[in-house]
Design a protein around this motif. Sequence first.
Motif, PDB file in Angstrom:
ATOM      1  N   GLU A   1       0.832  -1.208   0.000  1.00 37.67           N
ATOM      2  CA  GLU A   1       0.000   0.000   0.000  1.00 37.67           C
ATOM      3  C   GLU A   1       0.862   1.251   0.000  1.00 37.67           C
ATOM      4  N   LYS A   2       1.931   1.265   0.804  1.00 38.41           N
ATOM      5  CA  LYS A   2       2.828   2.407   0.844  1.00 38.41           C
ATOM      6  C   LYS A   2       3.527   2.583  -0.506  1.00 38.41           C
ATOM      7  N   ARG A   3       3.882   1.471  -1.155  1.00 37.69           N
ATOM      8  CA  ARG A   3       4.541   1.559  -2.459  1.00 37.69           C
ATOM      9  C   ARG A   3       3.611   2.206  -3.479  1.00 37.69           C
ATOM     10  N   VAL A   4       2.330   1.838  -3.454  1.00 45.49           N
ATOM     11  CA  VAL A   4       1.360   2.446  -4.364  1.00 45.49           C
ATOM     12  C   VAL A   4       1.238   3.944  -4.083  1.00 45.49           C
ATOM     13  N   GLN A   5       1.186   4.297  -2.785  1.00 46.04           N
ATOM     14  CA  GLN A   5       1.086   5.705  -2.410  1.00 46.04           C
ATOM     15  C   GLN A   5       2.304   6.495  -2.897  1.00 46.04           C
ATOM     16  N   LEU A   6       3.489   5.935  -2.723  1.00 45.66           N
ATOM     17  CA  LEU A   6       4.702   6.624  -3.160  1.00 45.66           C
ATOM     18  C   LEU A   6       4.749   6.751  -4.679  1.00 45.66           C
TER      19      LEU A   6
ATOM     20  N   THR B   1       9.676  31.061   0.776  1.00 44.63           N
ATOM     21  CA  THR B   1       8.718  32.148   0.567  1.00 44.63           C
ATOM     22  C   THR B   1       9.037  33.361   1.446  1.00 44.63           C
ATOM     23  N   GLY B   2      10.269  33.424   1.948  1.00 39.53           N
ATOM     24  CA  GLY B   2      10.673  34.581   2.738  1.00 39.53           C
ATOM     25  C   GLY B   2      10.483  34.383   4.230  1.00 39.53           C
ATOM     26  N   ASP B   3      10.812  35.442   5.005  1.00 38.22           N
ATOM     27  CA  ASP B   3      10.663  35.463   6.462  1.00 38.22           C
ATOM     28  C   ASP B   3      11.522  34.419   7.168  1.00 38.22           C
ATOM     29  N   GLY B   4      12.558  33.913   6.490  1.00 44.57           N
ATOM     30  CA  GLY B   4      13.424  32.917   7.105  1.00 44.57           C
ATOM     31  C   GLY B   4      12.794  31.552   7.257  1.00 44.57           C
ATOM     32  N   ILE B   5      11.690  31.308   6.548  1.00 44.94           N
ATOM     33  CA  ILE B   5      10.981  30.032   6.641  1.00 44.94           C
ATOM     34  C   ILE B   5      11.586  29.046   5.646  1.00 44.94           C
ATOM     35  N   ALA B   6      11.984  27.885   6.130  1.00 47.39           N
ATOM     36  CA  ALA B   6      12.587  26.854   5.277  1.00 47.39           C
ATOM     37  C   ALA B   6      11.493  26.004   4.648  1.00 47.39           C
ATOM     38  N   ALA B   7      11.443  25.982   3.319  1.00 52.56           N
ATOM     39  CA  ALA B   7      10.424  25.209   2.617  1.00 52.56           C
ATOM     40  C   ALA B   7      10.548  23.725   2.956  1.00 52.56           C
ATOM     41  N   MET B   8       9.399  23.053   3.053  1.00 48.57           N
ATOM     42  CA  MET B   8       9.340  21.614   3.293  1.00 48.57           C
ATOM     43  C   MET B   8       8.537  20.981   2.157  1.00 48.57           C
ATOM     44  N   PRO B   9       9.122  20.899   0.962  1.00 46.55           N
ATOM     45  CA  PRO B   9       8.361  20.434  -0.211  1.00 46.55           C
ATOM     46  C   PRO B   9       7.958  18.973  -0.107  1.00 46.55           C
ATOM     47  N   VAL B  10       6.937  18.622  -0.866  1.00 50.97           N
ATOM     48  CA  VAL B  10       6.518  17.230  -0.969  1.00 50.97           C
ATOM     49  C   VAL B  10       7.634  16.453  -1.649  1.00 50.97           C
ATOM     50  N   ASP B  11       8.138  15.424  -0.987  1.00 52.30           N
ATOM     51  CA  ASP B  11       9.305  14.702  -1.496  1.00 52.30           C
ATOM     52  C   ASP B  11       9.230  13.263  -1.009  1.00 52.30           C
ATOM     53  N   VAL B  12       9.161  12.319  -1.931  1.00 50.27           N
ATOM     54  CA  VAL B  12       9.018  10.912  -1.547  1.00 50.27           C
ATOM     55  C   VAL B  12      10.259  10.375  -0.854  1.00 50.27           C
ATOM     56  N   SER B  13      11.412  11.013  -1.055  1.00 53.17           N
ATOM     57  CA  SER B  13      12.647  10.517  -0.455  1.00 53.17           C
ATOM     58  C   SER B  13      12.630  10.631   1.065  1.00 53.17           C
ATOM     59  N   THR B  14      11.747  11.468   1.598  1.00 50.80           N
ATOM     60  CA  THR B  14      11.679  11.649   3.051  1.00 50.80           C
ATOM     61  C   THR B  14      10.656  10.716   3.702  1.00 50.80           C
ATOM     62  N   ILE B  15       9.979   9.897   2.900  1.00 50.87           N
ATOM     63  CA  ILE B  15       8.937   9.002   3.428  1.00 50.87           C
ATOM     64  C   ILE B  15       9.477   7.578   3.415  1.00 50.87           C
TER      65      ILE B  15
END
Length: 222
Positions: free
Chosen positions: A32-37, A175-189
């Motif tokens: 199921e996780k493989r299908v989701q990824l 997007t500014g204000d010193g906020i670090a983007a956390m993009p959707v990325d399968v490598s982190t799952i």
Amino acid sequence: MNFRLTSALLLGLAGVGVLCSLGIWQVQRMYEKRVQLDEMTAGISEPAVPLPTTFDRERDRYRPVTAKGRFTGERLYVLSGQAMVGAGVQVISVLQMDDGRRVLVDRGFLQDDDKHKDLQVQDIEVRGNLMWPRDSNEYTPPPDAKTGMWFARDADAMASKLGTEAVIIVAREPTGDGIAAMPVDVSTIPNDHWGYAITWFLLAIVWAVMTAALVWRIRRQT
């Protein structure tokens, strides 16, 4: 067959059955996780399009989009943390688009020491992926009434709170204000369910061997 021998066999069979069922469940979760990824990978790889006016939550999940507008300064903070950085918050801001639409943008991670600073009201073009997250479950506490801190993302509840469309754009770029983007990325799952399955199956084998040894001892004694 005496009572002790019968009890040992029943207990052994029950234990092996439970442990094997847990292993099978982990194998199912792995697929199921493989299908989701795979779905995430396919969605992320599509070309970016201007934010649609209507959505299909299944079809459009993870779709890359762009949206031009202005951050209004309205925002919600979700308790978060990052390895090697520490505690902080995930910033969910309101983007007022040029056509008047209001949507939510998950801008990413802000360190705990910076969460009290004012966020700039600025014009921006956001690039990101569509999501309708609901990270909460029955054990997740509601937002803190005193601090306003949220403990999970919930697209519908957050949209109701801030008066926006029930969709979140997860920013792929800062997007500014010193906020670090956390993009959707399968490598982190991670997909570690195969390892868990092997563990349960090995425990089932150990349980079966221990049961066989116990049955052998009982039979010797009788």
